[in-house]
Design a protein around this motif. Structure first.
Motif, PDB file in Angstrom:
ATOM      1  N   PRO A   1       0.765  -1.091  -0.095  1.00  0.00           N
ATOM      2  CA  PRO A   1       0.010   0.004   0.103  1.00  0.00           C
ATOM      3  C   PRO A   1       0.971   1.172  -0.149  1.00  0.00           C
ATOM      4  O   PRO A   1       2.070   1.350   0.535  1.00  0.00           O
ATOM      5  CB  PRO A   1      -0.860  -0.220   1.453  1.00  0.00           C
ATOM      6  N   VAL A   2       0.326   2.235  -0.507  1.00  0.00           N
ATOM      7  CA  VAL A   2       0.879   3.784  -0.229  1.00  0.00           C
ATOM      8  C   VAL A   2       0.463   4.354   0.804  1.00  0.00           C
ATOM      9  O   VAL A   2      -0.586   4.606   1.285  1.00  0.00           O
ATOM     10  CB  VAL A   2       0.330   4.473  -1.687  1.00  0.00           C
ATOM     11  N   THR A   3       1.495   4.124   1.978  1.00  0.00           N
ATOM     12  CA  THR A   3       1.196   4.728   3.208  1.00  0.00           C
ATOM     13  C   THR A   3       1.707   5.941   3.432  1.00  0.00           C
ATOM     14  O   THR A   3       1.156   6.806   4.631  1.00  0.00           O
ATOM     15  CB  THR A   3       2.177   3.786   4.441  1.00  0.00           C
ATOM     16  N   GLY A   4       2.479   6.694   2.717  1.00  0.00           N
ATOM     17  CA  GLY A   4       2.847   8.309   2.806  1.00  0.00           C
ATOM     18  C   GLY A   4       3.442   8.645   1.578  1.00  0.00           C
ATOM     19  O   GLY A   4       4.715   8.525   1.664  1.00  0.00           O
ATOM     20  N   LYS A   5       2.923   8.961   0.690  1.00  0.00           N
ATOM     21  CA  LYS A   5       3.665   9.225  -0.732  1.00  0.00           C
ATOM     22  C   LYS A   5       4.330  10.629  -0.335  1.00  0.00           C
ATOM     23  O   LYS A   5       3.959  11.612   0.301  1.00  0.00           O
ATOM     24  CB  LYS A   5       2.562   9.613  -1.768  1.00  0.00           C
ATOM     25  N   ILE A   6       5.607  10.747  -1.056  1.00  0.00           N
ATOM     26  CA  ILE A   6       6.465  12.140  -0.980  1.00  0.00           C
ATOM     27  C   ILE A   6       5.604  13.218  -1.297  1.00  0.00           C
ATOM     28  O   ILE A   6       4.706  13.249  -2.108  1.00  0.00           O
ATOM     29  CB  ILE A   6       7.638  12.073  -1.805  1.00  0.00           C
ATOM     30  N   GLU A   7       5.716  14.428  -0.403  1.00  0.00           N
ATOM     31  CA  GLU A   7       4.924  15.783  -0.651  1.00  0.00           C
ATOM     32  C   GLU A   7       6.251  16.511  -1.316  1.00  0.00           C
ATOM     33  O   GLU A   7       7.115  16.703  -0.846  1.00  0.00           O
ATOM     34  CB  GLU A   7       4.343  16.246   0.230  1.00  0.00           C
ATOM     35  N   ALA A   8       6.026  17.160  -2.306  1.00  0.00           N
ATOM     36  CA  ALA A   8       6.966  17.949  -3.184  1.00  0.00           C
ATOM     37  C   ALA A   8       6.190  18.844  -4.412  1.00  0.00           C
ATOM     38  O   ALA A   8       5.033  18.534  -4.408  1.00  0.00           O
ATOM     39  CB  ALA A   8       8.246  17.282  -3.650  1.00  0.00           C
ATOM     40  N   PRO A   9       6.744  19.895  -4.812  1.00  0.00           N
ATOM     41  CA  PRO A   9       6.024  20.684  -5.763  1.00  0.00           C
ATOM     42  C   PRO A   9       5.822  19.650  -6.857  1.00  0.00           C
ATOM     43  O   PRO A   9       6.411  18.667  -7.198  1.00  0.00           O
ATOM     44  CB  PRO A   9       7.082  21.664  -6.197  1.00  0.00           C
ATOM     45  N   ARG A  10       4.834  20.028  -7.576  1.00  0.00           N
ATOM     46  CA  ARG A  10       4.018  19.372  -8.721  1.00  0.00           C
ATOM     47  C   ARG A  10       5.295  18.990  -9.551  1.00  0.00           C
ATOM     48  O   ARG A  10       5.355  17.651 -10.182  1.00  0.00           O
ATOM     49  CB  ARG A  10       2.992  19.805  -9.424  1.00  0.00           C
ATOM     50  N   GLU A  11       6.037  19.884 -10.283  1.00  0.00           N
ATOM     51  CA  GLU A  11       7.043  19.617 -11.296  1.00  0.00           C
ATOM     52  C   GLU A  11       8.239  18.420 -10.748  1.00  0.00           C
ATOM     53  O   GLU A  11       8.639  17.605 -11.326  1.00  0.00           O
ATOM     54  CB  GLU A  11       7.838  20.997 -11.632  1.00  0.00           C
ATOM     55  N   VAL A  12       8.390  18.709  -9.390  1.00  0.00           N
ATOM     56  CA  VAL A  12       9.465  17.660  -8.784  1.00  0.00           C
ATOM     57  C   VAL A  12       8.728  16.124  -8.894  1.00  0.00           C
ATOM     58  O   VAL A  12       9.360  15.251  -9.151  1.00  0.00           O
ATOM     59  CB  VAL A  12       9.931  17.964  -7.401  1.00  0.00           C
TER      60      VAL A  12
ATOM     61  N   HIS B   1      11.426   2.533  -7.258  1.00  0.00           N
ATOM     62  CA  HIS B   1      11.579   3.107  -5.993  1.00  0.00           C
ATOM     63  C   HIS B   1      10.121   3.479  -5.309  1.00  0.00           C
ATOM     64  O   HIS B   1       9.952   4.625  -4.752  1.00  0.00           O
ATOM     65  CB  HIS B   1      12.348   4.346  -5.895  1.00  0.00           C
ATOM     66  N   SER B   2       8.934   2.747  -5.587  1.00  0.00           N
ATOM     67  CA  SER B   2       7.742   2.914  -5.056  1.00  0.00           C
ATOM     68  C   SER B   2       7.014   1.673  -4.881  1.00  0.00           C
ATOM     69  O   SER B   2       7.207   0.677  -5.340  1.00  0.00           O
ATOM     70  CB  SER B   2       6.837   4.062  -5.709  1.00  0.00           C
ATOM     71  N   ASN B   3       5.703   1.951  -4.392  1.00  0.00           N
ATOM     72  CA  ASN B   3       4.725   0.794  -4.613  1.00  0.00           C
ATOM     73  C   ASN B   3       3.647   0.925  -5.660  1.00  0.00           C
ATOM     74  O   ASN B   3       2.611   0.451  -5.563  1.00  0.00           O
ATOM     75  CB  ASN B   3       3.992   0.571  -2.862  1.00  0.00           C
ATOM     76  N   GLU B   4       4.032   1.962  -6.711  1.00  0.00           N
ATOM     77  CA  GLU B   4       3.148   2.257  -7.701  1.00  0.00           C
ATOM     78  C   GLU B   4       3.618   1.911  -8.995  1.00  0.00           C
ATOM     79  O   GLU B   4       3.993   2.683  -9.880  1.00  0.00           O
ATOM     80  CB  GLU B   4       2.437   3.579  -7.293  1.00  0.00           C
ATOM     81  N   GLN B   5       3.833   0.495  -9.397  1.00  0.00           N
ATOM     82  CA  GLN B   5       4.430   0.329 -10.635  1.00  0.00           C
ATOM     83  C   GLN B   5       3.542   0.518 -11.690  1.00  0.00           C
ATOM     84  O   GLN B   5       2.417  -0.204 -11.327  1.00  0.00           O
ATOM     85  CB  GLN B   5       5.001  -1.086 -10.311  1.00  0.00           C
ATOM     86  N   LYS B   6       3.990   0.884 -12.872  1.00  0.00           N
ATOM     87  CA  LYS B   6       3.271   1.077 -14.103  1.00  0.00           C
ATOM     88  C   LYS B   6       3.959   0.521 -15.066  1.00  0.00           C
ATOM     89  O   LYS B   6       4.684   1.063 -15.785  1.00  0.00           O
ATOM     90  CB  LYS B   6       2.689   2.459 -14.428  1.00  0.00           C
TER      91      LYS B   6
ATOM     92  N   MET C   1      14.972   3.076  -1.174  1.00  0.00           N
ATOM     93  CA  MET C   1      14.304   4.292  -1.062  1.00  0.00           C
ATOM     94  C   MET C   1      12.987   3.802  -1.617  1.00  0.00           C
ATOM     95  O   MET C   1      12.687   3.180  -2.616  1.00  0.00           O
ATOM     96  CB  MET C   1      14.851   5.648  -1.750  1.00  0.00           C
ATOM     97  N   ASN C   2      11.966   4.346  -0.709  1.00  0.00           N
ATOM     98  CA  ASN C   2      10.534   3.976  -1.228  1.00  0.00           C
ATOM     99  C   ASN C   2       9.672   5.363  -1.190  1.00  0.00           C
ATOM    100  O   ASN C   2       9.376   5.841  -0.172  1.00  0.00           O
ATOM    101  CB  ASN C   2       9.854   2.916  -0.504  1.00  0.00           C
ATOM    102  N   PHE C   3       9.356   5.844  -2.275  1.00  0.00           N
ATOM    103  CA  PHE C   3       8.527   7.113  -2.253  1.00  0.00           C
ATOM    104  C   PHE C   3       7.222   6.978  -1.719  1.00  0.00           C
ATOM    105  O   PHE C   3       6.508   7.980  -1.622  1.00  0.00           O
ATOM    106  CB  PHE C   3       8.526   7.818  -3.964  1.00  0.00           C
ATOM    107  N   SER C   4       6.755   5.712  -1.781  1.00  0.00           N
ATOM    108  CA  SER C   4       5.452   5.409  -1.257  1.00  0.00           C
ATOM    109  C   SER C   4       5.367   5.265   0.147  1.00  0.00           C
ATOM    110  O   SER C   4       4.185   5.050   0.930  1.00  0.00           O
ATOM    111  CB  SER C   4       4.691   4.333  -1.796  1.00  0.00           C
ATOM    112  N   GLU C   5       6.411   5.088   0.924  1.00  0.00           N
ATOM    113  CA  GLU C   5       6.558   5.095   2.425  1.00  0.00           C
ATOM    114  C   GLU C   5       7.429   6.203   2.943  1.00  0.00           C
ATOM    115  O   GLU C   5       8.244   6.016   3.773  1.00  0.00           O
ATOM    116  CB  GLU C   5       7.023   3.542   2.713  1.00  0.00           C
TER     117      GLU C   5
END
Length: 331
Positions: A38-49, A61-66, A91-95
């Motif tokens: 699950p995505v427990t806490g996605k990174i928060e940053a400016p939209r372009e980042v 590096h996340s739990n959201e593979q496409k 590194m996991n951007f979803s945690e």
């Protein structure tokens, strides 16, 4: 006769094709999908980042593979699954919520360094996923955001401020019970100020970095015996913001942090034998909430960019780098 020869030629080719097709189909029976998390806490940053990270980093590096369709076919999927598992550990951007503000900032610096060095995204990945390639414009966006996390504007040194290495909170650093300790057991020591300076550097964040080494580390440098570094080596990087004087002279300004690397090959097996620690600010607060913080942040960058020098950045100035690399190639 010609038709008979053609039939004889076509038949082995058809059999070979069917055999390969059968093997390929059989491999799919052993395919194992990527573990869903699950995505427990996605990174928060400016939209372009976020857009750049999603394009070039999230697939591993996340739990959201496409994934593309061919990423899901064995045996390619086996390599993909392995890479994703390894990438999530680093590194996991979803945690992202598991990280402290210091680890968040440290990870962004690691990302920037890897992008600037051309190490990430991996070349083998961009060959099959060209849209994930990083442009100079992308790097500049990441650079500006990363620097904004540090607040790099030079600050004047206040005369009434004390040296952060002299006092910690309300106690003297000469008292052992007042020395801060990193979660992995690396203890801050003010003694490094009396050690030999083995190198200096600066960085795009307008910092001044002075690298000190204890006697064991200095001897390793002098004899070029640091692949691996001997146990007991301690290297400390003291980081200060640059302060420009009216005459253009650059001097150390505000203290940023002291970064320790302690070599103990038995204790720190997960991080190439190095114990990492960072003590930041005037209170010298340690980075990390658990002992595994360095495994999740520090060592990944050091492995990628500093393997040739025993995982230490800023090769000491007296070292003959060309001779060192030749010696390593012989081993």
């Amino acid at each position: 006769m010609d038709s008979i020869k053609k039939k004889r030629t076509v038949r082995p080719v058809a059999i070979l094709f069917l055999a390969v097709l059968g093997i390929f189909a059989g491999l799919q029976l052993f395919d194992k999908p990527i573990e869903g998390r699950p995505v427990t806490g996605k990174i928060e940053a400016p939209r372009e980042v976020i857009a750049i990270l999603e394009k070039s980093c999230f697939n591993c590096h996340s739990n959201e593979q496409k994934l593309n369709w061919y990423d899901k076919l064995a045996p390619i999927s086996w390599a993909v699954n392995k890479d994703v598992e390894r990438a999530r550990e680093v590194m996991n951007f979803s945690e992202w919520e598991k990280l402290s503000p210091g680890e968040h900032k440290g990870n962004m610096y690691a990302i920037l360094n890897m992008m600037q060095a051309g190490k990430m995204p991996l070349h083998k990945y961009t060959l099959l996923h060209p849209s994930a390639k990083i442009s100079n414009k992308d790097i500049e966006v990441i650079r500006k955001y990363t620097l904004s996390l540090s607040g790099i504007a030079p600050a004047p040194v206040k005369k009434e401020e004390k040296d952060p290495h002299q006092d910690i909170k309300t106690g003297s650093v000469t008292s052992p019970e007042n020395l801060p300790v990193s979660p992995n057991g690396v203890k801050y020591t003010p003694d490094f100020k009396n050690w030999k300076v083995i190198s200096m550097s600066t960085l795009f964040d307008h910092s001044i970095r002075v690298i000190y080494g204890n006697d064991i580390a200095v001897k390793a440098v002098e004899t070029e015996n640091f692949h691996p570094w001997p146990d007991g080596s301690i290297v400390v990087k003291s980081v200060w913001k640059q302060q420009e004087q009216p005459d253009g002279e650059i001097r150390p300004g505000e203290f940023v942090n002291a970064q320790f690397m302690v070599k103990d090959s038995k204790k720190y097996t997960d991080t190439e034998g190095w114990g990492f620690a960072k003590f930041s600010g005037r209170d010298l607060h340690p980075t990390g909430e658990t002992a595994s913080f360095a495994k999740e942040s520090c060592i990944a960058c050091h492995r990628q960019l500093a393997e040739k020098t025993g995982y230490l950045f800023d090769v000491p100035m007296k070292v003959n780098t060309e001779r060192l690399i030749k010696n390593l190639q012989k081993k």
